[in-house]
Design an enzyme around this catalytic site. Structure first.
Site, PDB file in Angstrom:
ATOM      1  N   THR A   1      -0.005  -3.903  -0.444  1.00 35.03           N
ATOM      2  CA  THR A   1       1.971  -3.653  -1.509  1.00 35.03           C
ATOM      3  C   THR A   1       2.555  -4.457  -0.284  1.00 35.03           C
ATOM      4  OG1 THR A   1       2.117  -1.790  -0.511  1.00 35.03           O
ATOM      5  CG2 THR A   1       1.017  -2.359  -2.607  1.00 35.03           C
ATOM      6  N   ALA A   2       3.065  -4.609   1.369  1.00 33.57           N
ATOM      7  CA  ALA A   2       3.304  -4.805   1.792  1.00 33.57           C
ATOM      8  C   ALA A   2       3.805  -6.472   2.482  1.00 33.57           C
ATOM      9  CB  ALA A   2       3.253  -4.270   3.503  1.00 33.57           C
ATOM     10  N   TYR A   3       3.118  -6.649   3.981  1.00 32.23           N
ATOM     11  CA  TYR A   3       3.372  -8.200   4.155  1.00 32.23           C
ATOM     12  C   TYR A   3       2.642  -9.616   3.678  1.00 32.23           C
ATOM     13  CZ  TYR A   3       4.299 -11.741   8.224  1.00 32.23           C
ATOM     14  OH  TYR A   3       5.160 -12.410   8.681  1.00 32.23           O
ATOM     15  N   SER A   4       1.052  -8.615   3.531  1.00 34.92           N
ATOM     16  CA  SER A   4       0.126  -9.093   2.725  1.00 34.92           C
ATOM     17  C   SER A   4       0.744 -10.051   1.267  1.00 34.92           C
ATOM     18  CB  SER A   4      -0.863  -9.013   2.687  1.00 34.92           C
ATOM     19  OG  SER A   4      -2.027  -9.271   1.806  1.00 34.92           O
TER      20      SER A   4
ATOM     21  N   ASN B   1      -1.558  -0.924   7.981  1.00 34.60           N
ATOM     22  CA  ASN B   1      -1.150  -1.450   6.376  1.00 34.60           C
ATOM     23  C   ASN B   1      -1.646  -2.495   7.033  1.00 34.60           C
ATOM     24  OD1 ASN B   1       0.260  -0.061   4.845  1.00 34.60           O
ATOM     25  ND2 ASN B   1       2.439  -0.994   5.625  1.00 34.60           N
ATOM     26  N   ASP B   2      -1.476  -3.079   8.425  1.00 30.53           N
ATOM     27  CA  ASP B   2      -1.646  -4.416   8.436  1.00 30.53           C
ATOM     28  C   ASP B   2      -1.750  -4.438  10.095  1.00 30.53           C
ATOM     29  OD1 ASP B   2       1.135  -5.312   8.725  1.00 30.53           O
ATOM     30  OD2 ASP B   2       1.339  -5.447   6.981  1.00 30.53           O
TER      31      ASP B   2
ATOM     32  N   ASP C   1       8.253   4.619   5.343  1.00 34.79           N
ATOM     33  CA  ASP C   1       7.203   3.898   5.355  1.00 34.79           C
ATOM     34  C   ASP C   1       6.547   4.138   6.847  1.00 34.79           C
ATOM     35  OD1 ASP C   1       6.789   4.757   3.181  1.00 34.79           O
ATOM     36  OD2 ASP C   1       6.329   2.585   2.562  1.00 34.79           O
ATOM     37  N   GLY C   2       7.509   3.201   7.888  1.00 34.80           N
ATOM     38  CA  GLY C   2       7.255   2.698   9.548  1.00 34.80           C
ATOM     39  C   GLY C   2       7.264   4.358  10.162  1.00 34.80           C
TER      40      GLY C   2
ATOM     41  N   ASP D   1       2.396 -20.152   9.015  1.00 39.84           N
ATOM     42  CA  ASP D   1       3.454 -19.845  10.271  1.00 39.84           C
ATOM     43  C   ASP D   1       2.859 -17.892  10.061  1.00 39.84           C
ATOM     44  OD1 ASP D   1       5.201 -21.221   9.321  1.00 39.84           O
ATOM     45  OD2 ASP D   1       6.192 -20.478   8.284  1.00 39.84           O
TER      46      ASP D   1
END
Length: 309
Positions: free
Chosen positions: A179-182, A138-139, A69-70, A168
């Site tokens: 669906t990622a960091y969030s 993504n974010d 994905d990256g 944090d």
């Protein structure tokens, strides 16, 4: 398409040579033109052209992302000013965005050449980070540096101040990025068919403690408060700015900023739902294997054996 032009976007560290060789063999058979960024010239066979990345987008009909994905997100950011379809070939671990597995690649390229695919539009966040323009598919995240305090920032929406965060990390995501960091920070899952912006604090200690879902027309403004610890800024998981104790991030939602090639949207959706459900299982991969039927485990074991010499 006549004489299709493919631009290759490679994972920065993984060995992509088997996939590149497959594409090069297909390209030779179909008289396709292959190109890669100049800095990746040493990683591809001789027939592949090398060019600056701005030319790679301008001179490609399709970008082929080889990685996870990256890598896919990097290809989308690369083409954000001139949206070009991106086909993702999976070499990662989970892979929510990529669709094509290496054994399926030749068939996928045949369908690409025949125009037998659909385009999935992706939104991005257009961000002003202390005067620098960046985009996130993504974010974008404000992240504290361990042992040096917390992210303390105010939230304003369309110029109206709503409160502050002490946490944090502070994650602003697109629906795809939900669906990622969030998600890992406790934020909601948002349908990729929705247009929205999600603001999620990770490990909040004071101030706003819940995720906020905003409309695509609302402009988000985050500003570090006096006394905030040093904060790093990440865009799609890539650090773009080190520890700062002051500054602001201005975020606008931008629809249709990227194009992803989909060959089988229904099958892709089923795969993504399965991958997402597995994230919530507190099991190691080898424990998950034990949950499979015995005959399927045997087939997987045979597949993982080294090839005979």
């Amino acid at each position: 398409m006549d004489r299709i032009r493919l631009g290759l976007v490679l994972h920065p560290t993984r060995d992509v040579s088997p996939v590149v060789d497959t594409i090069a063999a297909w390209a030779t058979h179909h008289e396709a033109v292959l190109a890669v960024r100049a800095e990746d010239r040493h990683r591809v066979p001789e027939p592949v052209r090398a060019m600056p990345e701005e030319d790679l987008v301008a001179r490609s009909d399709v970008l082929v992302s080889i990685g996870g994905d990256g890598t896919m997100l990097g290809a989308l950011r690369l083409a954000v000013h001139d949206p070009t379809p991106v086909l993702g070939v999976h070499l990662g671990r989970v892979g929510f965005l990529v669709e094509v597995e290496p054994p399926e690649l030749s068939t996928a390229l045949d369908r690409l050449l025949a125009g037998d695919f659909t385009i999935e539009a992706h939104s991005c966040l257009a961000c002003d980070v202390c005067g620098d323009d960046v985009v996130a598919f993504n974010d974008i995240a404000l992240v504290r540096q361990p042992g040096q305090g917390f992210v303390t920032a105010t939230l304003a929406v369309d110029g109206q101040r709503y409160g502050y965060y002490r946490c944090d990390a502070l994650v602003v995501s697109t629906p795809t990025g939900s669906t990622a960091y969030s998600y890992a920070a406790g934020g909601p899952l948002v349908s990729p068919a929705t247009q929205a912006v999600v603001v999620t604090p990770s490990a909040p200690m004071a101030g706003i403690t819940r995720a906020v879902v905003l409309s695509p027309t609302e402009v988000v403004h985050l500003e570090l408060r006096p006394g905030s610890g040093p904060v790093a800024v990440e865009v799609d998981g890539v650090v773009i700015r080190g520890g700062s104790t002051e500054g602001a991030v201005h975020i606008r939602y931008r629809p249709d900023a990227g194009q992803v090639v989909r060959l089988d949207p229904g099958r892709y959706q089923e795969r993504s739902q399965l991958k997402l459900s597995l994230l919530d299982l507190p099991l190691l991969p080898e424990q998950l294997r034990e949950l499979l039927p015995a005959d399927l485990r045997r087939r997987l074991d045979l597949r993982d054996l080294p090839p005979p010499r």
